[in-house]
Design a protein around this motif. Structure first.
Motif, mmCIF file in Angstrom:
data_model
loop_
_atom_site.group_PDB
_atom_site.id
_atom_site.type_symbol
_atom_site.label_atom_id
_atom_site.label_comp_id
_atom_site.label_asym_id
_atom_site.label_seq_id
_atom_site.Cartn_x
_atom_site.Cartn_y
_atom_site.Cartn_z
ATOM 1 N N SER A 2 63.459 30.442 50.181
ATOM 2 C CA SER A 2 62.572 29.317 50.507
ATOM 3 C C SER A 2 61.824 28.911 49.233
ATOM 4 C CB SER A 2 61.565 29.745 51.580
ATOM 5 O OG SER A 2 60.583 30.573 50.992
ATOM 6 N N PRO A 3 61.316 27.693 49.196
ATOM 7 C CA PRO A 3 60.551 27.311 47.988
ATOM 8 C C PRO A 3 59.104 27.802 48.038
ATOM 9 C CG PRO A 3 60.759 25.451 49.483
ATOM 10 C CD PRO A 3 61.442 26.590 50.156
ATOM 11 N N ASP A 4 58.831 28.753 48.942
ATOM 12 C CA ASP A 4 57.447 29.197 49.166
ATOM 13 C C ASP A 4 56.924 30.117 48.061
ATOM 14 O OD1 ASP A 4 57.754 27.791 51.446
ATOM 15 O OD2 ASP A 4 57.648 29.492 52.814
ATOM 16 N N VAL A 5 55.608 30.264 48.079
ATOM 17 C CA VAL A 5 54.933 31.162 47.128
ATOM 18 C C VAL A 5 54.122 32.163 47.937
ATOM 19 C CG1 VAL A 5 53.204 31.277 45.282
ATOM 20 C CG2 VAL A 5 54.810 29.350 45.374
ATOM 21 N N LEU A 6 54.228 33.412 47.553
ATOM 22 C CA LEU A 6 53.445 34.470 48.208
ATOM 23 C C LEU A 6 52.445 35.017 47.199
ATOM 24 C CD1 LEU A 6 52.870 36.626 50.419
ATOM 25 C CD2 LEU A 6 54.779 37.954 49.469
ATOM 26 N N ALA A 7 51.151 34.908 47.511
ATOM 27 C CA ALA A 7 50.100 35.427 46.622
ATOM 28 C C ALA A 7 49.455 36.635 47.289
ATOM 29 C CB ALA A 7 49.057 34.343 46.355
ATOM 30 N N VAL A 8 49.288 37.694 46.525
ATOM 31 C CA VAL A 8 48.744 38.937 47.089
ATOM 32 C C VAL A 8 47.275 39.067 46.700
ATOM 33 C CG1 VAL A 8 49.069 41.425 47.295
ATOM 34 C CG2 VAL A 8 51.041 39.939 46.777
ATOM 35 N N ALA A 9 46.400 38.982 47.698
ATOM 36 C CA ALA A 9 44.955 39.029 47.438
ATOM 37 C C ALA A 9 44.538 40.435 47.001
ATOM 38 C CB ALA A 9 44.197 38.627 48.699
ATOM 39 N N GLU A 10 43.417 40.484 46.294
ATOM 40 C CA GLU A 10 42.918 41.785 45.829
ATOM 41 C C GLU A 10 41.488 42.014 46.322
ATOM 42 O OE1 GLU A 10 44.049 43.313 42.094
ATOM 43 O OE2 GLU A 10 41.992 43.741 41.472
ATOM 44 N N HIS A 11 41.225 43.251 46.668
ATOM 45 C CA HIS A 11 39.853 43.618 47.049
ATOM 46 C C HIS A 11 39.528 44.976 46.457
ATOM 47 C CE1 HIS A 11 41.399 46.491 50.076
ATOM 48 N NE2 HIS A 11 42.331 45.588 50.277
ATOM 49 N N ARG A 12 38.241 45.246 46.344
ATOM 50 C CA ARG A 12 37.837 46.560 45.844
ATOM 51 C C ARG A 12 36.499 46.932 46.449
ATOM 52 N NH1 ARG A 12 37.461 47.279 39.540
ATOM 53 N NH2 ARG A 12 35.399 46.431 39.874
ATOM 54 N N THR A 187 41.213 58.554 45.588
ATOM 55 C CA THR A 187 40.365 59.680 45.989
ATOM 56 C C THR A 187 38.893 59.424 45.661
ATOM 57 O OG1 THR A 187 40.803 60.720 43.883
ATOM 58 C CG2 THR A 187 42.199 61.388 45.731
ATOM 59 N N GLY A 188 38.595 58.358 44.956
ATOM 60 C CA GLY A 188 37.201 58.053 44.652
ATOM 61 C C GLY A 188 37.109 57.030 43.540
ATOM 62 N N PHE A 189 35.905 56.582 43.312
ATOM 63 C CA PHE A 189 35.681 55.620 42.229
ATOM 64 C C PHE A 189 34.705 56.219 41.237
ATOM 65 C CE2 PHE A 189 37.214 52.800 45.462
ATOM 66 C CZ PHE A 189 37.967 51.889 44.737
ATOM 67 N N GLU A 190 34.999 56.032 39.996
ATOM 68 C CA GLU A 190 34.074 56.486 38.973
ATOM 69 C C GLU A 190 33.669 55.274 38.158
ATOM 70 O OE1 GLU A 190 34.289 59.755 35.531
ATOM 71 O OE2 GLU A 190 35.443 60.169 37.362
ATOM 72 N N GLU A 191 32.412 54.944 38.232
ATOM 73 C CA GLU A 191 31.943 53.790 37.463
ATOM 74 C C GLU A 191 31.732 54.215 36.020
ATOM 75 O OE1 GLU A 191 31.630 50.832 38.438
ATOM 76 O OE2 GLU A 191 31.224 50.784 40.577
ATOM 77 N N VAL A 192 32.039 53.300 35.084
ATOM 78 C CA VAL A 192 31.669 53.599 33.708
ATOM 79 C C VAL A 192 30.152 53.482 33.613
ATOM 80 C CG1 VAL A 192 33.818 52.894 32.621
ATOM 81 C CG2 VAL A 192 32.058 51.189 33.030
ATOM 82 N N ALA A 193 29.584 54.037 32.561
ATOM 83 C CA ALA A 193 28.127 54.038 32.434
ATOM 84 C C ALA A 193 27.577 52.628 32.600
ATOM 85 C CB ALA A 193 27.749 54.575 31.064
ATOM 86 N N GLY A 194 26.492 52.517 33.354
ATOM 87 C CA GLY A 194 25.911 51.199 33.578
ATOM 88 C C GLY A 194 26.771 50.363 34.495
ATOM 89 N N GLY A 195 27.617 51.051 35.255
ATOM 90 C CA GLY A 195 28.631 50.364 36.039
ATOM 91 C C GLY A 195 28.119 49.614 37.248
ATOM 92 N N ASP A 196 26.806 49.509 37.414
ATOM 93 C CA ASP A 196 26.282 48.731 38.525
ATOM 94 C C ASP A 196 26.511 47.241 38.310
ATOM 95 O OD1 ASP A 196 22.849 48.431 37.518
ATOM 96 O OD2 ASP A 196 24.544 49.039 36.351
ATOM 97 N N VAL A 197 26.842 46.889 37.064
ATOM 98 C CA VAL A 197 26.960 45.468 36.746
ATOM 99 C C VAL A 197 28.411 45.115 36.453
ATOM 100 C CG1 VAL A 197 26.357 43.744 35.013
ATOM 101 C CG2 VAL A 197 24.659 45.398 35.763
ATOM 102 N N ASP A 198 28.875 44.029 37.095
ATOM 103 C CA ASP A 198 30.187 43.515 36.733
ATOM 104 C C ASP A 198 29.960 42.138 36.133
ATOM 105 O OD1 ASP A 198 32.742 42.705 36.394
ATOM 106 O OD2 ASP A 198 33.429 43.215 38.402
ATOM 107 N N ILE A 199 30.031 42.060 34.801
ATOM 108 C CA ILE A 199 29.719 40.788 34.132
ATOM 109 C C ILE A 199 30.691 39.683 34.557
ATOM 110 C CG2 ILE A 199 28.520 41.793 32.140
ATOM 111 C CD1 ILE A 199 31.102 41.418 30.516
ATOM 112 N N ALA A 200 31.869 40.079 35.056
ATOM 113 C CA ALA A 200 32.845 39.072 35.491
ATOM 114 C C ALA A 200 32.349 38.309 36.714
ATOM 115 C CB ALA A 200 34.183 39.733 35.787
ATOM 116 N N ASP A 201 31.395 38.875 37.442
ATOM 117 C CA ASP A 201 30.891 38.212 38.653
ATOM 118 C C ASP A 201 29.626 37.391 38.389
ATOM 119 O OD1 ASP A 201 32.901 39.278 40.153
ATOM 120 O OD2 ASP A 201 31.750 41.033 40.780
ATOM 121 N N ALA A 202 29.054 37.498 37.174
ATOM 122 C CA ALA A 202 27.757 36.854 36.904
ATOM 123 C C ALA A 202 27.891 35.339 36.784
ATOM 124 C CB ALA A 202 27.168 37.418 35.618
#
Ligand SMILES: Cc1cc2nc3c(=O)[nH]c(=O)nc-3n(C[C@H](O)[C@H](O)[C@H](O)COP(=O)(O)OP(=O)(O)OC[C@H]3O[C@@H](n4cnc5c(N)ncnc54)[C@H](O)[C@@H]3O)c2cc1C
Length: 318
Positions: A2-12, A187-202
Motif C-alpha cells: 500500500s502507499p501508506d506510512v506507518l509511524a511508531v510513536a515514542e513515550h518514556r 529494569t530502571g532508569f538512571e538519570e544523568v546528574a541534574g537529570g530533572d531537566v530535559d532541555i529538549a522540552d524547554a
C-alpha cells in the motif's frame, strides 16, 4: 504494497515524547506525497491517554497494543513487524532516538527492507529521498533509496508539530506478543546528574558559552534564566569544563533543541553548536564580536559585553 506510512510513536516514563508529534508531521508529508494513509502505532504505556494526544490532524488510523508500561525492544520489534505485515505500508518511520535506533534496524532486517537513519528531511517523488548531515553538519547529503519500501528514522527537532486535533480511527491491534521471544526488559532508569531537566522540552532556553570566562559567572546567566522563567543550557566547553552537566549541552554531541526562544550568551555559533539549536523559533544572540557566526542565524543580535548586557536584561525582566 500500500502507499501508506506507518509511524511508531515514542513515550518514556509515562509521557509521549515530542518526537512522536514530529513523526506525525513527517509521516503526513510523506503520505501526502505517496497518496496513502498515515497510521500511527501506540505500543505500551498509557495507551488511552497517548492515543488521545496523538489523535492529531493528518493521522488516519491509530493502532494500539497494550503491553506493559515501558519500551521493550522485543515487543516493539514484534509489534511493528506484525503491523507492517498487516498494513503492508510503503514506509515505516521511527524516531532517531535511543529507542528508535534500538528496534528500527531489527524491524528493517526482519522485513528485509533498507534502513536510513537520522533523516533531517524526507521527500517522495516516485521514490524516497532522505536528507542527512555529515561532517558535523557541515555537509548535507541526499540519499536516494533504491527500493520501493523502506524503514527510516527521523532526527528529533527537525519537523514542526501540530496541535490541531484530528479524527483518527482508533483500533486495538489484535496481536499476541510471543512472550517466549521477549528476552529484554527495562529494569530502571538512571538519570544523568541534574537529570530533572530535559532541555529538549524547554520553551525558552538561555544558553551560556565560553564568553562567560569563569564558572562563578554562570550564576549571572542563571539569574537571567530565572527572571525569564527559562531553562539554562550551554555550549560544549562549559560542559567540558565541568561547569554544567552534560544534559545541558546543546549541539551535535549534545541535545537538539527547538524552543520558542533561544538566547545565546557568549556563544560563537560553531557549526557543531548550531546543529543543535538552528530549529529554534526565535534566536537572540549576545556577543561582543560583531563578526561572530551566531549573528548569521540570529533573529535579534546584541553586540556588546555580556557583563553589561546580561545585568541590564535581568533588571528589565526582574
Ligand atoms: C566532534 C565535535 C562535536 C562537538 N559538539 C559540540 C556540541 O554538541 N555543542 C557545542 O556547543 N559545541 C560542540 N563542539 C565544539 C564546537 O566546535 C565549539 O568549539 C564550541 O561550540 C564553542 O563554544 P562557545 O561558542 O561557547 O565558545 P567560543 O567559540 O570560544 O566562543 C565564545 C564567544 O563568546 C564571545 N565572547 C567572549 N567574551 C565575551 C563577552 N564578555 N561578552 C560577549 N561575548 C563574549 C566571543 O566573541 C565568542 O564568539 C564540538 C566539536 C567537535 C569537534
Amino acid at each position: 504494497m500500500s502507499p501508506d506510512v506507518l509511524a511508531v510513536a515514542e513515550h518514556r516514563r509515562g509521557d509521549v515524547r515530542e518526537v512522536s508529534y514530529e513523526l506525525v508531521t513527517a509521516g503526513r508529508e510523506l503520505a501526502d506525497a505517496t497518496g496513502g494513509d498515515l497510521h500511527v502505532a501506540v505500543i505500551s504505556g498509557r495507551i488511552d491517554e497517548f492515543t488521545t494526544r496523538l489523535d492529531l490532524e493528518g493521522v488516519d488510523r491509530i493502532h494500539t497494543v497494550d503491553h506493559g508500561e515501558e519500551f521493550n525492544h522485543d515487543v516493539y520489534t514484534q509489534v511493528v513487524c506484525a503491523l507492517a505485515d498487516e498494513l503492508d505500508p510503503q514506509y515505516v518511520l521511527a524516531p532517531n532516538s535511543v529507542n528508535g535506533l534500538d528496534y528500527a534496524p531489527a524491524v528493517a532486517n526482519r522485513l528485509g527492507l533498507p534502513l536510513v537513519t537520522d533523516a533531517v528531511g524526507i521527500e517522495y517523488d516516485g521514490g524516497l529521498t532522505v536528507t542527512r548531515e555529515m561532517y558535523g553538519s557541515k555537509v548535507e547529503t541526499t540519499v536516494e533509496v533504491d527500493a520501493e519500501r523502506a524503514v527510516a528514522t527521523i532526527r528529533p527537532g527537525e519537523w514542526v508539530t501540530t496541535e490541531a486535533i484530528g479524527d483518527a480511527e482508533v483500533t486495538p491491534f489484535e496481536f499476541e506478543v510471543d512472550e517466549s521471544a521477549v528476552n529484554s526488559e527495562v529494569t530502571g532508569f538512571e538519570e544523568v546528574a541534574g537529570g530533572d531537566v530535559d532541555i529538549a522540552d524547554a520553551e525558552v532556553l538561555v544558553s551560556v558559552g565560553r564568553g562567560i570566562e569563569e564558572e562563578e559567572n554562570i550564576k549571572l546567566v542563571e539569574r537571567l534564566a530565572d527572571a525569564l522563567g527559562a531553562t539554562l543550557s550551554s555550549s560544549r566547553p562549559i560542559v567540558d569544563n565541568g561547569w554544567l552537566p552534560k544534559n545541558r549541552q546543546v549541539g551535535q554531541s549534545g541535545k537538539v533543541v527547538t524552543p520558542k526562544v533561544y538566547i545565546a550568551i557568549g556563544i560563537s555559533g560553531a557549526v557543531q553548536h548550531v546543529a543543535g539549536m538552528k530549529g529554534s523559533e526565535t534566536i537572540v544572540a549576545v556577543n561582543n564580536d560583531p563578526n561572530a557566526p551566531i549573528f548569521d542565524i540570529a533573529d535579534y543580535g546584541v553586540v556588546g559585553d555580556l557583563f553589561d548586557v546580561v545585568p541590564a536584561l535581568i533588571e528589565q525582566f526582574e
